[in-house]
Design a protein around this motif. Structure first.
Motif: not given
Length: 210
Positions: A13-25
């Motif tokens: 089960e999920l608790a923390t979902i980390a979204v990886v962002l970078f310029d020009d995503f």
């Protein structure tokens, strides 16, 4: 014949979902799945980048991000976009991403996000897919990945990878179905007024359909 789904045990089960962002995503690569997971009361979304601070999507959307240190990561979401073209050659960034994948219990990518995972050698021996318009380029980055040319999304082990952009919503709904049940995923799709493509093999944008 490509078989994009490999049956494995029920994901954690999920608790923390980390979204990886970078310029020009690519904006929808991230925001589509974010909408899906944001509907789940169990999920907390964190937006991260290597340096932290404001990250701009290819469409100009600005997102405030934080550094990943100290964050317990249950799941990782890696979008694609034009920004991946440069990052696939940056060793320090790939080392950072590889560490994040190792820390996560589930890892998802949308579109050319799988190019980053492949370049970081985290998909070696794994069945995976990517945006079909960029498929040849992505597949050329790592021949040890079992690339699936006809798949809306692929699930193998702790990895879920999807085709281009909007396919990330279908993949995210499947993750919800696998973890919280089909009914929850269908309720989420209805809430979003979204027509969910539930068949991983149903890939109308694959090269074989052109």
């Amino acid at each position: 014949m490509n078989i994009p789904v490999k049956v494995r045990k029920r994901p954690v089960e999920l608790a923390t979902i980390a979204v990886v962002l970078f310029d020009d995503f690519e904006t929808l690569d991230a925001m589509g799945p974010i909408e899906v997971f944001g509907c789940q009361k169990e999920c907390q979304l964190r937006f991260i980048s290597r340096e932290g601070g404001i990250i701009r999507s290819y469409q100009g959307v600005k997102v405030i991000t934080e550094q990943a240190e100290g964050i317990n990561i249950d799941a990782l979401l890696v979008p694609g976009g034009m920004g991946t073209r440069v990052l696939t050659t940056e060793t320090a960034y790939l080392d950072w991403l590889r560490d994040l994948v190792a820390r996560s219990r589930l890892c998802m990518s949308v579109c050319t996000g799988s190019a980053l995972l492949a370049s970081a050698s985290t998909l070696n021996g794994i069945r995976a897919t990517s945006n079909k318009q960029a498929f040849d380029w992505v597949a050329s980055l790592n021949g040890q990945v079992q690339w699936q040319s006809q798949a809306r999304w692929v699930h193998d082990g702790k990895f879920y990878t999807s085709s281009g952009i909007s396919a990330g919503v279908d993949m995210a709904l499947q993750v919800v179905a696998d973890i919280y049940g089909q009914k929850r995923a269908e309720e989420t799709a209805t809430k979003m007024e979204y027509l969910w493509n539930k068949e991983a093999n149903n890939d109308p944008f694959s090269l074989s359909q052109r």
